[in-house]
Design a protein around this motif. Structure first.
Motif, short mmCIF file in Angstrom:
data_model
loop_
_atom_site.label_atom_id
_atom_site.label_comp_id
_atom_site.label_asym_id
_atom_site.label_seq_id
_atom_site.Cartn_x
_atom_site.Cartn_y
_atom_site.Cartn_z
N VAL A 1 29.17 17.33 3.26
CA VAL A 1 29.14 15.82 2.95
C VAL A 1 28.28 15.22 3.77
N ALA A 2 26.95 14.79 3.25
CA ALA A 2 26.06 14.03 3.78
C ALA A 2 25.91 12.57 3.26
N GLY A 3 25.38 11.69 3.84
CA GLY A 3 25.31 10.36 3.33
C GLY A 3 25.00 9.41 4.87
N ILE A 4 24.44 8.22 4.39
CA ILE A 4 24.20 7.13 5.45
C ILE A 4 25.47 6.60 5.77
N THR A 5 25.79 6.11 6.93
CA THR A 5 26.87 5.30 7.51
C THR A 5 27.02 4.13 6.35
N GLY A 6 28.43 4.04 5.50
CA GLY A 6 28.36 3.14 4.60
C GLY A 6 28.43 3.80 3.28
N SER A 7 28.08 5.20 3.10
CA SER A 7 27.92 5.71 1.88
C SER A 7 29.29 6.29 1.63
N GLY A 8 30.20 6.25 2.50
CA GLY A 8 31.55 7.16 2.24
C GLY A 8 31.74 8.24 3.00
N PHE B 1 17.77 24.19 0.67
CA PHE B 1 17.55 22.71 0.97
C PHE B 1 17.36 22.81 2.54
N ASN B 2 16.75 21.98 3.06
CA ASN B 2 16.60 21.91 4.46
C ASN B 2 16.99 20.26 4.97
N SER B 3 16.88 20.02 6.19
CA SER B 3 17.46 18.93 6.45
C SER B 3 16.60 17.63 6.06
N ASP B 4 15.37 18.03 5.83
CA ASP B 4 14.69 16.64 5.53
C ASP B 4 14.88 16.30 4.07
N GLU B 5 15.11 17.21 3.29
CA GLU B 5 15.69 17.01 1.81
C GLU B 5 16.80 16.32 1.94
N ILE B 6 17.88 16.80 2.50
CA ILE B 6 19.19 15.98 2.94
C ILE B 6 18.97 14.48 3.19
N THR B 7 18.06 14.18 4.38
CA THR B 7 17.79 12.94 4.71
C THR B 7 16.97 12.27 3.42
N ASP C 1 0.72 -1.27 -0.17
CA ASP C 1 -0.05 0.05 0.05
C ASP C 1 0.90 1.41 -0.12
N LEU C 2 2.15 1.26 -0.39
CA LEU C 2 3.06 2.36 -0.24
C LEU C 2 3.93 2.65 -1.33
N ASP C 3 4.44 3.71 -1.51
CA ASP C 3 5.47 3.90 -2.68
C ASP C 3 6.48 4.76 -1.85
N GLU C 4 7.61 4.81 -2.58
CA GLU C 4 8.77 5.42 -1.79
C GLU C 4 8.53 6.78 -1.33
N LYS C 5 8.06 7.52 -2.14
CA LYS C 5 7.56 8.97 -1.76
C LYS C 5 6.89 9.20 -0.46
N ARG C 6 6.00 8.14 -0.29
CA ARG C 6 4.94 8.16 0.94
C ARG C 6 5.86 7.87 2.06
N LEU C 7 7.08 6.78 1.89
CA LEU C 7 7.50 6.39 2.84
C LEU C 7 8.59 7.35 3.30
N ILE C 8 9.12 8.12 2.51
CA ILE C 8 9.96 9.15 2.90
C ILE C 8 9.24 10.07 3.65
N SER C 9 8.17 10.64 3.55
CA SER C 9 7.36 11.45 4.01
C SER C 9 6.82 11.00 5.52
N LEU C 10 6.58 9.69 5.45
CA LEU C 10 6.44 9.04 6.78
C LEU C 10 7.75 9.32 7.80
N VAL C 11 8.80 9.04 7.09
CA VAL C 11 10.14 9.09 7.97
C VAL C 11 10.44 10.51 8.33
N VAL C 12 10.29 11.30 7.47
CA VAL C 12 10.90 12.75 7.40
C VAL C 12 9.64 13.48 8.32
N GLY C 13 8.55 13.22 8.26
CA GLY C 13 7.51 13.89 8.85
C GLY C 13 6.56 15.01 8.23
#
Lengths: 331, 510
Positions: free
Chosen positions: B289-296, B486-492, B232-244
């Motif tokens: 420089v932003a990125g999840i751990t493992g991204s470099g 940009f804002n932090s949610d976009e970076i995330t 029932d979900l697409d990625e955009k919707r999931l991202i907005s759930l995570v980010v708020g």
């Protein structure tokens, strides 16, 4: 966050304990030394309070002190050098080999120093470049050096062909004190100056404190470690030539009995003067303390095993007492 | 049908801070549940409560197959059939697969008390081949590939001990895996789920969430925001759930380039975790420089400074820096404030003076002697400038708070007056006040014309400081964001997205 809060508030019990601890602080070794002198002076005044006693103790301990001071350098940089005893033996053997083969004795001393540089450089290559743990690398090296000392002395005590000048170099006395005692003082002064008042000393302690952080602070840690190993080996082989000159002979593996006392002095010294850090004055205090205790016990006629027992107990008790306060502050 | 794992109104507060607030979950047998959320959302806390490491607040409960867990007791989760595989896997590298598996389940012994090695080896071999891996179970684990090691950790987790394994909980199992290895791992996880266990799977990679999980639970600021079937979900919707909140689909333009001297010029940087990164930092510029751990992201600053092996060209003011030589980088005007202060930067037992002057003790040497009074005065100037408390040169570093320690490390490098300042997680483990101080310091440094690179997992920090932010994904720059757009949610969102069909325009010319 929560852990920080719990650490930063020392309880009353803690404070009280710290107050009790001051007696075993940085000068505890000197207090104990004074106590030993008083006890032995009252117990055996005729034997203990003589110039001869002081003189012979200093002569005996000067060699140990020189080796310990050399050993202190790599330990400050966080690496062990178990091969110092081997360097002593090889230094002695090389100095005599030159003489028995007809070269003038100063050349023998220089030869011993050069061999010391080579030993230290080789240790450095194995530890820094081949990345072998220093304990293992120098353990291996010390066995190789024992082999070398057997080869150079032909497995026998070397007494023939020793030049009078060399004997004088070891046995000459100034103001009734043997020359080796003054060499020790000069070495201690130089080393103290370098460790306290030269950038090299700062780098040495930094590498010992946190090698990763030191490297990331732009220090060439490999070079510091190599330098420390060369220093300890050169100083040890010089101590070997002094020993040979003092005794007027060289036997294979003659440095071996000095290894443990030298290590004990450095570690016991790390509890003194500048607690938590190996340091020159602390090492000297440690040697003075151990030597006095052992000498007094010998004069009392204690059985042969007692001095060893005293050395071992002193090291363990002193270090155990010294780590107590730091454990408290970590909480 | 009772769910395998049930968590009811679980809360956890640390001091004043609520990190987990009334979280309830149900996971059925055979279900693969993804657990997602930003760093600090409470995922790890929840897992640590289940493993018995943290004691939850009053009122929470959890049960496995209807049997309640003794919360806050280490090992109680395992006794009820919970199995954990942590990100670092928890294997002993020098031991073999057989020995690692036996660490938790114990050895079979014969009547003489001798270990039945053949039997053990056979069992280990069998459990790994059931997972689809054919490896030498007698070889030390350190000689295996990372995916093989992950399989060993999972085999160990699902091995029968005194309790039957019911729930497998994986904490970022793919953080160190390549895409192919991750696929193999997914097949393995699916077969485990099919055998009737429930699987909980923590991940930052949304493509993995969509590729593997049946359902997803989203945590944000300690609250369970939603549990949704992935169908029932697409990625955009999931991202907005995570980010708020929903994201603006604003164009991310490059903005007008101001003419300034190019100071740090990096071309095709490669190293561990970094596949190819090209970046430029000009005088007076703060680049993030932003990125999840493992991204470099976590590797870049150290690589540029020469801490590890790298390839590619790193030039400062036209001079190319050799790899593996931090000392030369320093003398060319580069400074590094590394992440993880305790390990990489601080000398805990040493004085502030020694900590600050370690880069350059030579400065206060006159006629061959280190002048200690002059040195203390030199250091005092920096302690005052950075408002370090206490400003006492002879105090050991370990007596200072985290924020003040970090200021001392900054002082070490500011004293060197570098042309390029590399900052890796500059406010890690730092309190709010010191964080603000450090931020304004970084801005001052840039205003003085230095080039500043900030690698950070704190996206608010990047927004606060940076003129430009590079998003790293999988070792390459996947997007560049230009201030003020940009804002932090976009970076995330950009750091965790799958990189396809999320409607985010991005530039990739840097």
């Amino acid at each position: 966050m929560t852990t920080q809060n719990s650490v930063s508030s020392p309880t009353d019990a803690n404070k009280a304990r710290r107050r009790l601890n001051f007696g075993f602080d940085r000068f505890s070794g000197l207090y104990v030394f004074a106590l030993l002198v008083i006890v032995f002076a009252l117990w055996i005044p005729n034997l203990f309070l003589s110039v001869n006693t002081a003189r012979s103790t200093l002569a005996q301990e000067a060699i140990t002190a020189i080796i310990a001071l050399g050993l202190l350098i790599p330990i400050a940089a966080g690496v062990f050098d178990l091969s110092v005893a081997g360097s002593v033996s090889v230094g002695a053997a090389v100095a005599l080999w030159f003489q028995t083969n007809g070269f003038p004795w100063p050349l023998g001393v220089i030869g011993a120093l050069v061999v010391g540089v080579l030993i230290g450089a080789l240790n450095g290559v194995v530890i820094v470049n081949l990345k072998v743990d220093s304990f293992i690398a120098t353990l291996g090296m010390s066995s190789i050096l024992v082999a070398m000392s057997y080869w150079a002395t032909d497995g026998k005590q070397v007494v023939a062909g020793i030049q009078p000048g060399f004997i004088a170099f070891g046995q000459f006395k100034v103001l009734t004190f043997p020359l080796s005692f003054f060499y020790m003082l000069i070495l201690a002064a130089i080393l103290y100056f370098i460790l306290e008042y030269r950038p090299a000393g700062r780098r040495l302690y930094a590498v010992g404190g946190n090698p990763i952080a030191t490297r990331l602070a732009g220090v060439r840690t490999g070079r510091v470690i190599r330098g420390s190993l060369i220093s300890s080996a050169v100083i040890a082989s010089f101590a070997g030539t002094l020993l040979a000159a003092q005794l007027g002979n060289a036997t294979p593996d003659m440095g071996a009995p000095y290894l443990l006392p030298a290590f004990s002095a450095v570690f016991l010294g790390a509890t003194q003067i500048r607690p938590g850090r190996v340091n020159v004055l602390g090492t000297l205090v440690a040697i003075l303390l151990l030597a006095t205790g052992v000498k007094g016990l010998q004069l009392l006629g204690a059985p042969t095993y007692i001095p060893y027992l005293f050395n071992g107990l002193a090291l363990i008790v002193a270090v155990a007492l010294a780590v107590r306060p730091t454990r408290k502050t970590k909480g | 049908m009772t769910p395998v794992l049930e968590v009811n109104s679980m809360s956890k507060t640390f001091g004043e801070q609520v990190v987990l607030n009334q979280v309830s979950l149900k996971v059925e047998a055979g279900e693969i549940r993804a657990l997602v959320g930003q760093n600090g959302c409470g995922k790890s806390t929840l897992i640590k409560i289940l493993s018995g490491f943290h004691v939850p607040d009053e009122g929470g409960s959890a049960s496995v197959d209807g049997e309640p867990l003794h919360l806050g007791v280490t090992g109680s989760g395992v006794a009820r059939g919970l199995r954990f595989v942590h990100q670092d896997l928890g294997l002993v590298g020098s031991l073999s697969t057989v020995e690692n598996i036996a660490l938790s389940k114990g050895y079979n012994v014969n009547r003489l008390g001798m270990i039945r090695w053949q039997h053990e080896t056979h069992l280990a071999q069998q459990s790994l081949s059931e997972l689809g891996y054919d490896i030498d179970v007698r070889a030390p684990v350190s000689s295996l590939t990372i995916s093989e090691r992950t399989a060993v950790a999972i085999a160990r987790a699902v091995a029968e001990t005194s309790s039957k394994p019911r729930v497998l909980i994986l904490d970022e199992p793919t953080a160190n895996l390549s895409a192919v290895e991750a696929q193999k791992l997914f097949a393995l996880i699916r077969s485990i789920a099919k055998s009737g266990m429930a699987v909980i799977f923590v991940s930052h990679h949304f493509d993995e969430v969509f590729g593997l999980a049946d359902s997803v639970s989203v945590l944000r600021d300690g609250n369970l925001v939603a549990t949704v079937a992935l169908a029932d979900l697409d990625e955009k919707r999931l991202i907005s759930l995570v980010v708020g909140r929903d994201l603006d689909e604003r164009a991310l333009s490059n903005g007008p380039e101001v003419e300034r001297d190019l100071v740090l010029d990096v071309t095709d940087l490669q190293g561990p975790r970094v596949r190819s990164v090209t970046l430029k930092v000009h005088a007076g510029e703060i680049v993030g420089v932003a990125g999840i751990t493992g991204s470099g992201r976590e590797a870049i600053a150290g690589l540029l400074f020469g801490a590890g092996d790298r390839s590619g060209i790193v030039a400062v003011g036209g001079t190319t820096l050799p790899p593996g030589r931090p000392d030369i980088s320093m003398s060319c005007g580069v400074g590094l404030v590394p992440a993880e202060r305790q390990t990489n930067a601080g000398f805990a037992a040493f004085t502030l003076t020694e900590n600050i002057t370690v880069t350059n003790p030579q400065r206060n040497v006159r006629r061959g002697i280190l002048r200690k009074r002059q040195e203390a005065a030199d250091v005092k100037v920096w302690l005052d400038k950075l408002d370090v408390r206490p400003p006492a040169p002879t105090v050991p570093l370990q007596n200072l708070s985290g924020g003040n320690q970090q200021k001392v490390i900054l002082a070490r490098w500011l004293r060197e007056d570098p042309k390029v300042l590399l900052l890796d997680e500059p406010t890690q483990g730092v309190d709010v006040g010191a964080k603000a101080d450090i931020h304004s310091l970084i801005e001052q440094v840039a205003e003085q014309g230095k080039a500043v690179l900030v690698c950070s997992s704190d996206h608010e920090e990047l927004v606060r400081l940076c003129h430009r932010v590079l998003i790293l994904r999988d070792g390459v720059v996947s997007a560049v964001l230009q201030a003020p757009h940009f804002n932090s949610d976009e970076i995330t969102a950009l750091t965790i997205g799958t990189g396809s069909s999320n409607g985010m325009p991005r530039t990739s010319n840097m």
